[in-house]
Motif scaffolding. Sequence first.
Motif, PDB file in Angstrom:
ATOM      1  N   ASP A  45       0.657  -1.011  -0.122  1.00 49.10           N
ATOM      2  CA  ASP A  45      -0.066  -0.156  -0.058  1.00 49.10           C
ATOM      3  C   ASP A  45       0.983   1.334  -0.224  1.00 49.10           C
ATOM      4  N   SER A  46       0.590   2.556  -1.188  1.00 49.45           N
ATOM      5  CA  SER A  46       1.455   3.593  -0.839  1.00 49.45           C
ATOM      6  C   SER A  46       0.732   3.964  -0.174  1.00 49.45           C
ATOM      7  N   SER A  47       0.041   4.621   0.476  1.00 50.54           N
ATOM      8  CA  SER A  47      -0.434   5.847   1.612  1.00 50.54           C
ATOM      9  C   SER A  47       0.239   6.144   2.792  1.00 50.54           C
ATOM     10  N   ASP A  48      -0.069   6.978   3.106  1.00 50.15           N
ATOM     11  CA  ASP A  48       0.856   7.822   4.558  1.00 50.15           C
ATOM     12  C   ASP A  48       1.175   6.682   5.338  1.00 50.15           C
ATOM     13  N   SER A  49      -0.021   6.238   5.310  1.00 46.73           N
ATOM     14  CA  SER A  49      -0.222   5.275   6.753  1.00 46.73           C
ATOM     15  C   SER A  49       1.439   3.857   6.294  1.00 46.73           C
ATOM     16  N   SER A  50       1.748   4.040   4.797  1.00 44.41           N
ATOM     17  CA  SER A  50       2.649   2.588   5.027  1.00 44.41           C
ATOM     18  C   SER A  50       3.501   2.575   5.447  1.00 44.41           C
ATOM     19  N   ASP A  51       4.261   3.311   6.330  1.00 46.06           N
ATOM     20  CA  ASP A  51       5.372   3.293   7.096  1.00 46.06           C
ATOM     21  C   ASP A  51       5.391   3.500   8.224  1.00 46.06           C
ATOM     22  N   VAL A  52       3.651   3.424   8.818  1.00 50.80           N
ATOM     23  CA  VAL A  52       3.734   3.660  10.309  1.00 50.80           C
ATOM     24  C   VAL A  52       3.860   1.201  10.445  1.00 50.80           C
ATOM     25  N   GLY A  79      -2.383  -0.142   4.670  1.00 52.45           N
ATOM     26  CA  GLY A  79      -0.797  -0.662   4.410  1.00 52.45           C
ATOM     27  C   GLY A  79      -0.355  -0.254   5.894  1.00 52.45           C
ATOM     28  N   ILE A  80      -0.845  -0.616   6.888  1.00 50.91           N
ATOM     29  CA  ILE A  80      -0.393   0.181   8.369  1.00 50.91           C
ATOM     30  C   ILE A  80       0.098  -1.465   9.201  1.00 50.91           C
ATOM     31  N   LYS A  81       1.394  -1.852   9.451  1.00 49.01           N
ATOM     32  CA  LYS A  81       1.640  -2.927   9.824  1.00 49.01           C
ATOM     33  C   LYS A  81       1.752  -3.115  11.528  1.00 49.01           C
ATOM     34  N   THR A  82       2.050  -4.075  11.659  1.00 52.76           N
ATOM     35  CA  THR A  82       1.658  -4.005  12.989  1.00 52.76           C
ATOM     36  C   THR A  82       2.849  -5.289  13.889  1.00 52.76           C
ATOM     37  N   HIS A 337       0.837   7.492  16.938  1.00 50.22           N
ATOM     38  CA  HIS A 337       0.718   7.352  15.482  1.00 50.22           C
ATOM     39  C   HIS A 337      -1.291   7.696  16.465  1.00 50.22           C
ATOM     40  N   PRO A 338      -1.971   8.246  16.616  1.00 49.00           N
ATOM     41  CA  PRO A 338      -3.130   7.776  17.891  1.00 49.00           C
ATOM     42  C   PRO A 338      -4.482   7.806  16.273  1.00 49.00           C
ATOM     43  N   ASP A 339      -4.590   7.762  15.031  1.00 47.69           N
ATOM     44  CA  ASP A 339      -5.373   7.936  13.567  1.00 47.69           C
ATOM     45  C   ASP A 339      -5.142   6.509  14.018  1.00 47.69           C
ATOM     46  N   GLU A 340      -3.822   5.686  13.265  1.00 49.77           N
ATOM     47  CA  GLU A 340      -3.672   4.821  13.149  1.00 49.77           C
ATOM     48  C   GLU A 340      -3.811   3.492  14.120  1.00 49.77           C
ATOM     49  N   ALA A 341      -3.596   4.073  15.045  1.00 43.58           N
ATOM     50  CA  ALA A 341      -3.873   3.190  16.585  1.00 43.58           C
ATOM     51  C   ALA A 341      -5.481   3.073  16.388  1.00 43.58           C
ATOM     52  N   TRP A 342      -6.443   3.840  16.430  1.00 44.98           N
ATOM     53  CA  TRP A 342      -8.308   4.144  16.581  1.00 44.98           C
ATOM     54  C   TRP A 342      -8.477   3.333  14.642  1.00 44.98           C
ATOM     55  N   GLN A 343      -7.214   3.415  13.930  1.00 43.17           N
ATOM     56  CA  GLN A 343      -7.557   2.378  12.800  1.00 43.17           C
ATOM     57  C   GLN A 343      -7.536   0.934  13.086  1.00 43.17           C
TER      58      GLN A 343
END
Length: 441
Positions: A45-52, A79-82, A337-343
């Motif tokens: 995924d090429s979104s801005d969150s892909s590096d998180v 694209g957000i990894k865990t 990363h509050p937005d990504e954590a919420w996602q």
Amino acid sequence: MKFRKAMALLLASTMALSMAACGGGSSSSSSDSSSSDAESTDSTDSSDSSDVTLSVTIWDSNQEPGLTQIMNDFTEKTGIKTKVSVVKWDEYWTLLESGAQGGSLPDVFWMHSNESERYMSNDMLLDLTDKIADSSEIDPANYPEDIWGLYTYDDKYYAVPKDVDTIALWYNKTLFDEAGLEYPTADWTWDDVTEAAKKLTKDDGSQYGLAMGNGSNQDGYYNMVYDNGGYIINDDKTQSGWDDPKTIEAMQTMEGWINDGVMPSLETMSENGNDVLFESGKVAMITQGSWMLAAYRDNEYTAANCDCVELPKSATTGRRASIYNGLGWAASATTEHPDEAWQLIEYLGSKEAQEKQAELGVTMSAYTGTSDAWAKSADFNLQAYLNMMDDMVIRPYSRSTVTWENEDSEIMKDVFSGDKTMEEACKAMADQMNECLADEQ
């Protein structure tokens, strides 16, 4: 900063736990820590969150494989990894407190009713209220109201329900067959358990009828107490019910098991764990929560020899209650990363992820109507757990649950050793618990 000051006070109270019964300590212990990491598959995924990469911490290794699959789905979508870390329960809360003191809590982690109010009231959890209100995936009406109550403080939400759990009776079919006994049924009472336990116990100590330790509360004697009309804490959390005559009467059933020798010694249960004794065929019956499915499913012995049934009911009242609880997915108030954590939390609580959690047999899911798939996920009578939802009592809790429950467990040891009668222990537990509740007011 208020957050740092609050954590300093919490850590100080933890150290004082051994000196003051109501000092507000944590449930940490000195047992060895064990952790394992699992990282979700990388996404293109090429979104801005892909590096998180979000750090996620849980305490149950049995649930980790299934949850990792679900988080991999999340990564593919966003694209957000865990990165999942598993830390034993005994070390989990110490880790969180240390992380909070240093400003390095995991981004996302499990929250439990024992600790939730302490964390919420000290601003350690991300406020999810507005995010939930704006979400198309999370509607509080789709989850048990009592579970939301565990993670609500000052009318604000601080976690999304992960699961719901009930309690059932597990039994060893092979040991019952060898003893010439019929398997337990939904018609059994606790008196039936007592009689069967006597017949399933061998004089040489190689086999016992059942196991229930001094700390087997939610998955053990709490259920017996409510069956009999007793209670552990009153509705407004100001008074203990341990000294109620009906509570004492229910607990005296357990005292009979101790005196009759149908359970292993407390030392044996403490060293091995009731589940380990059951998995090795040393114990014929055990009451256990639905969260143990993965362990029993993946254990070769229990998969071949064991099954479960609804809890017994009281011969006096006819009631069959199940103490229930539910974990919550929470995020650190200081996450970068509050937005990504919420996602991630929003996805884990969604109907899609909750259905997959059930299908994979991770645990019963909190989203209404999704646990039917869980009941079909293994070759056991898991419908028994769903049937126990007909009469559920939320796990007794207050702001200082950990403190008074830990002290209760210590007092219960005196019954196993013969230093106290169950009635004396129940009254002592009521006294110490009432002191803790008074300090909360």
